[in-house]
Design a protein around this motif. Structure first.
Motif, PDB file in Angstrom:
ATOM      1  N   ILE A  18      -7.612   2.479  -2.384  1.00  0.00           N
ATOM      2  CA  ILE A  18      -7.444   1.040  -1.830  1.00  0.00           C
ATOM      3  C   ILE A  18      -8.392   0.474  -1.135  1.00  0.00           C
ATOM      4  O   ILE A  18      -9.255   1.397  -0.513  1.00  0.00           O
ATOM      5  CB  ILE A  18      -6.175   1.140  -0.787  1.00  0.00           C
ATOM      6  N   GLU A  55       0.996  -1.291  -0.001  1.00  0.00           N
ATOM      7  CA  GLU A  55       0.089  -0.045   0.132  1.00  0.00           C
ATOM      8  C   GLU A  55       0.704   1.149  -0.046  1.00  0.00           C
ATOM      9  O   GLU A  55       0.622   2.157  -0.838  1.00  0.00           O
ATOM     10  CB  GLU A  55      -0.740  -0.078   1.220  1.00  0.00           C
ATOM     11  N   VAL A 111      -9.527   5.025   0.807  1.00  0.00           N
ATOM     12  CA  VAL A 111      -8.984   3.611   1.496  1.00  0.00           C
ATOM     13  C   VAL A 111     -10.288   3.448   2.329  1.00  0.00           C
ATOM     14  O   VAL A 111     -10.484   3.873   3.511  1.00  0.00           O
ATOM     15  CB  VAL A 111      -7.694   4.245   2.645  1.00  0.00           C
ATOM     16  N   ARG A 161      -9.800  -2.540   1.158  1.00  0.00           N
ATOM     17  CA  ARG A 161      -9.303  -3.487   2.220  1.00  0.00           C
ATOM     18  C   ARG A 161     -10.440  -4.299   2.518  1.00  0.00           C
ATOM     19  O   ARG A 161     -11.143  -4.226   3.695  1.00  0.00           O
ATOM     20  CB  ARG A 161      -8.725  -2.732   3.330  1.00  0.00           C
ATOM     21  N   GLN A 178       1.077   4.199  -2.958  1.00  0.00           N
ATOM     22  CA  GLN A 178       0.641   5.678  -2.451  1.00  0.00           C
ATOM     23  C   GLN A 178       1.919   6.432  -2.709  1.00  0.00           C
ATOM     24  O   GLN A 178       1.530   7.808  -3.083  1.00  0.00           O
ATOM     25  CB  GLN A 178       0.224   5.682  -1.009  1.00  0.00           C
TER      26      GLN A 178
END
Length: 203
Positions: A26, A14, A84, A28, A18
């Motif tokens: 992202i 990650e 994210v 998750r 970034q």
């Protein structure tokens, strides 16, 4: 990485993404609902049996189609760059309740045999496949990257709420698919006549 528990397996990737200078988002996912098929599927198909050391451990398994929907939304909408999202399913269920949902979907009783983590690991190592490859960290005996005695994610029966977790309602504005729906979608995969080769899963 799930809510920051895994800091050695996915986190470096990650950070590299970034820092790349490229556009990124992202996703998750928490516990994949398909892990139940990959871990329990063979023993359910062969003997309607699940071996589990933590039957009362609660989680929020997420349907793979919901994961895909979030990924597609991030890819198609430039306004979603830089997000994210740690996403989970809408239902908080114990392992015992998950087995019951699968039993209801297939229309047959499935026994849940309690075992120690070591006994479960040995059982699934003998079973082979995904379960054998991942039994050590699934049952808290190693971290994701194989360090013994280190657990990446808490194995508490009722983990404390974490604001890092988001539902599909939070992320896409519509409810996620229930675990019961997932079990119905995969009922044929748990039957004794199902193809024994299931697709990939993850946590």
């Amino acid at each position: 990485m799930t809510a920051g528990h895994d800091t050695t397996c996915n986190l470096p990737v990650e950070r590299a993404v970034q820092a790349s200078g490229l556009d990124w988002s992202i996703v998750r996912p928490g516990e994949f609902a398909t892990n139940a098929l990959l871990i329990w599927g063979p023993s359910i198909r062969s003997g309607r049996r699940v071996v589990e050391p933590y039957p009362e451990q609660a989680g929020n398994p997420i349907h793979e189609r919901d994961i895909a929907d979030v990924v597609v939304a991030d890819l198609l909408d430039p306004g979603r760059r830089g997000r994210v999202d740690t996403i989970v399913g809408p239902d908080t269920l114990t392992r015992r309740e998950q087995v019951a949902a699968i039993a209801a979907a297939v229309g047959d009783h499935i026994s849940l045999d309690e075992a120690t983590p070591e006994q479960a690991r040995n059982f699934y190592r003998e079973q082979g496949g995904f379960a054998a490859d991942n039994a050590d960290w699934l049952y808290g005996l190693t971290s994701y990257d194989g360090v013994e005695g280190v657990t990446d994610e808490p194995l508490d029966v009722s983990p404390s709420p974490d604001s890092a977790y988001r539902t599909l309602t939070d992320v896409l504005g519509r409810p996620g698919r229930s675990y019961a729906q997932w079990a119905r979608d995969h009922a044929s995969d748990f039957t004794r006549t199902a193809d024994r080769t299931a697709g990939p899963g993850h946590d």
